[in-house]
Motif scaffolding. Structure first.
Motif, short mmCIF file in Angstrom:
data_model
loop_
_atom_site.label_atom_id
_atom_site.label_comp_id
_atom_site.label_asym_id
_atom_site.label_seq_id
_atom_site.Cartn_x
_atom_site.Cartn_y
_atom_site.Cartn_z
N GLN A 167 0.81 -1.03 -0.11
CA GLN A 167 0.06 0.00 0.09
C GLN A 167 0.71 1.15 -0.01
O GLN A 167 0.53 2.45 -0.62
CB GLN A 167 -0.85 0.04 1.39
CG GLN A 167 -1.94 1.18 1.07
CD GLN A 167 -2.77 1.44 -0.01
OE1 GLN A 167 -3.32 0.13 -0.35
NE2 GLN A 167 -2.97 2.47 -0.51
N ALA A 168 2.04 1.34 0.54
CA ALA A 168 3.06 2.25 0.54
C ALA A 168 3.38 2.57 -0.70
O ALA A 168 3.81 3.80 -1.29
CB ALA A 168 4.03 2.06 1.67
N GLN A 169 3.73 1.56 -1.60
CA GLN A 169 3.91 1.72 -3.01
C GLN A 169 3.02 2.11 -3.79
O GLN A 169 3.17 2.98 -4.81
CB GLN A 169 4.58 0.40 -3.34
CG GLN A 169 5.79 -0.37 -2.77
CD GLN A 169 7.05 0.61 -2.89
OE1 GLN A 169 7.32 0.98 -4.13
NE2 GLN A 169 7.62 1.07 -1.72
N VAL A 170 1.73 1.84 -3.61
CA VAL A 170 0.73 2.54 -4.24
C VAL A 170 0.54 3.77 -4.11
O VAL A 170 0.44 4.71 -4.73
CB VAL A 170 -0.71 1.72 -3.93
CG1 VAL A 170 -1.83 2.46 -4.51
CG2 VAL A 170 -0.57 0.15 -4.26
N ALA A 171 0.82 4.29 -2.50
CA ALA A 171 0.77 5.69 -2.34
C ALA A 171 1.90 6.37 -3.00
O ALA A 171 1.46 7.77 -3.39
CB ALA A 171 0.66 5.79 -0.85
N LYS A 172 2.90 5.87 -3.31
CA LYS A 172 3.89 6.70 -3.79
C LYS A 172 3.91 6.71 -5.55
O LYS A 172 4.56 7.48 -5.90
CB LYS A 172 5.30 6.04 -3.46
CG LYS A 172 5.72 5.94 -2.14
CD LYS A 172 6.95 5.23 -1.92
CE LYS A 172 7.56 5.45 -0.38
NZ LYS A 172 8.92 4.82 -0.50
N GLY A 173 2.82 5.91 -5.89
CA GLY A 173 2.71 5.77 -7.37
C GLY A 173 3.65 4.95 -8.12
O GLY A 173 3.71 4.88 -9.23
N ASN A 174 4.24 4.09 -7.26
CA ASN A 174 5.09 3.07 -8.00
C ASN A 174 4.29 1.78 -8.43
O ASN A 174 4.91 1.10 -9.71
CB ASN A 174 6.07 2.51 -6.98
CG ASN A 174 7.13 3.55 -6.64
OD1 ASN A 174 7.48 4.41 -7.49
ND2 ASN A 174 7.75 3.44 -5.37
N ILE A 175 3.23 1.47 -7.96
CA ILE A 175 2.35 0.19 -8.28
C ILE A 175 0.92 0.65 -8.55
O ILE A 175 0.51 1.44 -7.81
CB ILE A 175 2.69 -1.03 -7.69
CG1 ILE A 175 1.99 -0.78 -6.38
CG2 ILE A 175 3.88 -1.56 -7.80
CD1 ILE A 175 1.93 -2.13 -5.67
N ARG A 176 0.37 0.16 -9.32
CA ARG A 176 -1.31 0.34 -9.53
C ARG A 176 -2.07 -0.59 -9.18
O ARG A 176 -3.01 -0.29 -8.59
CB ARG A 176 -1.46 0.90 -11.21
CG ARG A 176 -0.94 1.77 -11.76
CD ARG A 176 -1.01 1.84 -13.29
NE ARG A 176 -2.42 2.37 -13.49
CZ ARG A 176 -3.11 2.05 -14.67
NH1 ARG A 176 -2.67 1.50 -15.64
NH2 ARG A 176 -4.55 2.28 -14.85
N GLY A 200 -4.93 -2.70 2.59
CA GLY A 200 -3.95 -2.69 1.81
C GLY A 200 -4.71 -3.09 0.28
O GLY A 200 -5.60 -2.86 0.06
N PRO A 201 -3.70 -3.11 -0.65
CA PRO A 201 -4.55 -3.11 -1.93
C PRO A 201 -5.12 -4.34 -2.00
O PRO A 201 -4.67 -5.44 -1.70
CB PRO A 201 -3.09 -3.11 -2.85
CG PRO A 201 -2.01 -3.47 -2.12
CD PRO A 201 -2.32 -3.09 -0.93
N ARG A 202 -6.49 -4.39 -2.80
CA ARG A 202 -7.10 -5.57 -2.92
C ARG A 202 -6.43 -6.38 -4.37
O ARG A 202 -5.95 -5.95 -5.16
CB ARG A 202 -8.42 -5.05 -3.37
CG ARG A 202 -9.54 -6.30 -3.37
CD ARG A 202 -10.86 -5.60 -3.84
NE ARG A 202 -11.81 -6.53 -3.29
CZ ARG A 202 -12.10 -7.73 -4.16
NH1 ARG A 202 -11.75 -7.92 -5.14
NH2 ARG A 202 -13.37 -8.51 -3.69
N VAL A 203 -6.74 -7.62 -3.85
CA VAL A 203 -6.10 -8.62 -4.95
C VAL A 203 -6.99 -8.60 -6.46
O VAL A 203 -8.20 -8.74 -6.20
CB VAL A 203 -6.06 -10.27 -4.54
CG1 VAL A 203 -6.02 -10.95 -5.69
CG2 VAL A 203 -5.42 -10.48 -3.41
N ALA A 204 -6.27 -8.08 -7.37
CA ALA A 204 -6.97 -7.93 -8.60
C ALA A 204 -6.73 -9.18 -9.51
O ALA A 204 -7.58 -9.42 -10.47
CB ALA A 204 -6.40 -6.46 -9.60
N SER A 205 -5.89 -10.05 -9.40
CA SER A 205 -5.74 -11.00 -10.27
C SER A 205 -4.77 -12.00 -9.60
O SER A 205 -4.37 -12.07 -8.68
CB SER A 205 -4.84 -10.69 -11.61
OG SER A 205 -3.50 -10.17 -11.21
#
Length: 347
Positions: A167-176, A200-205
């Motif tokens: 989630q920290a990487q999502v917040a930084k814009g490093n992963i979508r 945290g980020p939800r499982v997409a795949s």
């Protein structure tokens, strides 16, 4: 070509995805770049990589080369906005990557930084965990799978810390978006539940093996993914080339995967060639190319699927892409299911 939602990520992906695990070994950089451009022209702008690639063979010297080849194409062409890039964080046990260390929250930032550097991009569209720390029943381990030594509390605690780091990487814009690979139904359900708990980020795949010859996904995982909006990314839809028919009657073409890895990772068994014969006969009956039939089958299942294919050569890529709009009718699908009942899980 047709696109589908990648879980609840807000990203739409094509039904076909270009696999790149031979980029840097069997496929040269020049050929790899040509494959990327040919795929984009055909509407397949989804590219899947991993930090451990290339394979055939996997070596410390080549690890990361696939991402570098993709990154060189991005840098050379400036066409980053035309592709959807997926890559993976290796799990525990691969000695030459972080000395075989497991996936942990405090490692995530370091690994993502390496992925971004090699890919020469500032964002990864889909970031996947290549296999779970606790092990997996994939890759023919289902025959002797034993989860009794797992520590549930440790597993859930690890999921929470990894999701917080992601989630920290999502917040930084490093992963979508975030995805799994080689996971089980229980594991996927827990990643979804823990993500809700910790934000945290939800499982997409979920990227698992799936083909006419390997249909373990069809039951519990299919139900979970339909109900939870998780998209399957099917790897080995051609069963490492078995479903092309090129290995029938003892054939072993020069430069093929079987020539490098004789048993195709445990897929060559006494029953597999009879199963392939059954599917080749169906393809012939309906006048459909067996490669196109195998690919079309995966994307017509009753769950969302983007099917990852690999092509060692440009000629193989052209052949696969030519079938990107093929659809199988109900009569043909019924024959496929009869063949599956007659030849279940041949490896």
């Amino acid at each position: 070509m047709k696109t589908i939602p990648l879980g609840q990520s807000g990203i739409d992906v094509p039904e076909f995805c270009l696999g790149t695990m031979t980029f840097g070994t069997q496929t040269s950089e020049t050929e790899s770049h040509k494959q990327i451009e040919m795929s984009i022209e055909a509407g397949v702008n989804f590219i899947d990589a991993a930090e451990m690639y290339p394979v055939n063979p996997i070596t410390p010297e080549t690890q990361g080369r696939t991402e570098e080849i993709i990154g060189n194409w991005i840098e050379k062409t400036g066409r980053r906005d035309e592709i959807i890039v997926a890559t993976k964080h290796s799990g525990a046990g691969l000695k030459h990557i972080r000395d075989g260390a497991p996936i942990t929250g405090d490692r995530v930032a370091e690994v993502v930084e390496g992925n971004l550097r090699r890919l020469k991009t500032d964002v990864i569209d889909l970031y996947q965990l290549h296999w779970p720390n606790r092990g997996s029943y994939m890759f023919r381990q289902n025959w002797t799978y034993d989860p009794s030594s797992q520590n549930k509390a440790e597993t859930l605690a690890n999921m929470a810390e990894v999701l917080e780091a992601l989630q920290a990487q999502v917040a930084k814009g490093n992963i979508r978006a975030f995805g799994l690979s080689n996971e089980s139904a229980w594991g996927t359900a827990q990643w979804l539940r823990v993500a809700d708990e910790v934000g945290g980020p939800r499982v997409a795949s979920i990227q698992n093996e799936y083909s006419l010859l390997c249909r373990m996904f069809d039951t519990d995982l299919a139900e979970l993914c339909v109900n939870e909006d998780v998209t399957l990314m099917a790897f080995s839809p051609l069963a490492t080339g078995l479903l092309t028919g090129k290995y029938q009657d003892g054939a072993e073409p020069d430069g093929s995967r079987k020539a490098i890895n004789g048993n195709l990772g445990g897929r060559v068994t006494p029953r597999v060639f009879d199963a392939v014969d059954a599917y080749l006969a169906i393809a012939e009956k309906y006048g459909v190319d067996p490669v196109h039939m195998a690919m079309a089958f995966t994307v017509q299942r009753p769950f969302g699927c983007s099917s990852i294919f690999g092509a060692t050569t440009v000629a193989q890529l052209e052949h696969i892409l030519a079938g990107r709009d093929v659809r199988l009718d109900d009569e043909m699908l019924a024959d496929i299911n009869e063949a599956h009942r007659a030849h279940p899980m041949p490896y």
